[in-house]
Write an enzyme that holds these catalytic residues in place. Structure first.
Site, PDB file in Angstrom:
ATOM      1  N   TYR A  29      24.842 -26.091 -20.537  1.00 29.62           N
ATOM      2  CA  TYR A  29      23.456 -25.758 -20.829  1.00 29.62           C
ATOM      3  C   TYR A  29      23.235 -24.255 -20.845  1.00 29.62           C
ATOM      4  CZ  TYR A  29      18.443 -25.340 -20.277  1.00 29.62           C
ATOM      5  OH  TYR A  29      17.135 -24.972 -20.444  1.00 29.62           O
ATOM      6  N   PRO A  41      11.495 -18.578 -17.556  1.00 28.96           N
ATOM      7  CA  PRO A  41      10.758 -19.012 -16.370  1.00 28.96           C
ATOM      8  C   PRO A  41      11.713 -19.422 -15.256  1.00 28.96           C
ATOM      9  CG  PRO A  41      10.765 -20.749 -17.996  1.00 28.96           C
ATOM     10  CD  PRO A  41      11.491 -19.586 -18.613  1.00 28.96           C
TER      11      PRO A  41
END
Length: 335
Positions: A147, A174
């Site tokens: 990922y 974030p």
């Protein structure tokens, strides 16, 4: 920005939700059922249908932003253990999705794209706190291998589009996001929604509430409604190609035990509560600096963690029958 003075159409890939009526823009929340973004033809059809001028592309945050703004897409995402098990799947599928969204945005002359990265893109071994200049200084933590590499390439691709075509493609980083409308699936969720659901079931079934790991790792958490406001600011005011970290400060790290304690309190759980120290903790800490954000935006009031968690827990309990909870084991079945 001058282009926002005209009519704009903002496509949020893969989500559905509500934006405050005071925002005079047209928002399209396209669900994943409208097309598999791993398929370039599906991406083209989606863009042809809605003709967006701007795109918010938030892979892997899930449906977190219900009231203010839902920001999501149908990329492959999961918690720590899925990330470790399906490295190639996470790498390949997320790379396909990101490439299709950016290339289709380029072909259809989208004015601005904001893609979402994650703090897991940062190197495993790096000087803390993390900041926007350290993304590519070394390999990511092994638990996020597939990922993280896929998301890093979004930053690389944004710069390549800008250098070759002048595209306004940027990204945000974030920290750990949570809030109402999250994915509370016991297998596929992130730490807060997963533990909320687990604690809720433990209370309902009269079973122990067991948290995987020691509870010692530290994380920064941002409430989804705060993040939604920051994305709107970024869409309107942020003109850099380099990413910006969207987060509370590194002095607001919270341990997983503190998270679990707060969940026990919010759910009103009074049963057996323990930690399974045989399970992996993952990365111990990865504090990120929000200095760049605060320098650009000025003062911003983040929702206090306990308040945000209580609101999330209340929403989950009140909306359990329609929340995304996945397959739930029966009371007499092992979790």
């Amino acid at each position: 920005m001058s282009d926002l003075a005209n009519k704009i159409v903002i496509l949020v890939t893969g989500g559905s939700g509500l934006v405050g009526s005071a925002i005079r823009w047209e928002w399209i929340f396209a669900r994943s059922s409208e097309g598999d973004l791993r398929d370039p033809e599906a991406a083209k059809k989606l863009f042809e249908k809605y003709k967006p001028t701007h795109v918010i592309h938030l892979a892997a945050l899930g449906n977190l932003f219900g009231i203010d703004l839902i920001l999501a897409d149908n990329s492959v995402v999961g918690g720590l253990f899925k990330n470790m098990k399906y490295k190639l799947t996470f790498l390949r599928d997320n790379t396909l999705i990101n490439d299709n969204v950016l290339q289709t945005s380029h072909e259809t002359k989208v004015k601005k794209v904001i893609s979402c990265l994650s703090t897991c893109v940062f190197p495993d071994r790096v000087q803390y706190p993390l900041d926007e200049t350290k993304i590519h200084l070394g390999p990511p933590h092994e638990s996020n291998f597939g990922y993280a590499h896929a998301k890093r390439m979004v930053d690389v691709t944004n710069h390549a589009y800008h250098e070759e075509f002048g595209s306004s493609f940027t990204s945000a980083i974030p920290t750990n996001v949570f809030g109402p409308h999250d994915n509370f699936d016991l297998e596929d969720s992130h730490v807060i929604p997963g533990l909320l659901h687990k604690c809720y079931l433990a209370k309902k079934n009269g079973t122990p509430f067991t948290v995987a790991g020691t509870g010692k790792p530290l994380r920064q958490f941002i409430y989804s409604r705060d993040l939604a406001k920051l994305f709107i600011w970024q869409l309107r005011e942020y003109d850099e190609i380099d990413p910006v970290i969207l987060s509370v400060g590194e002095n607001e790290e919270i341990s997983i035990k503190q998270v679990a304690d707060a969940i026990v309190k919010a759910i009103g759980f009074e049963g057996d509560y323990k930690f399974d120290t045989t399970r992996a903790d993952g990365q111990f800490r990865k504090p990120a600096s929000n200095a760049k954000l605060l320098r650009l935006i000025g003062n911003f009031t983040f929702t206090p963690f306990d308040q945000a968690l209580e609101e999330t827990a209340a929403w989950f309990v009140q909306n359990y029958d329609k929340a995304r909870i996945g397959q739930v084991p029966k009371a007499n079945e092992p979790e």
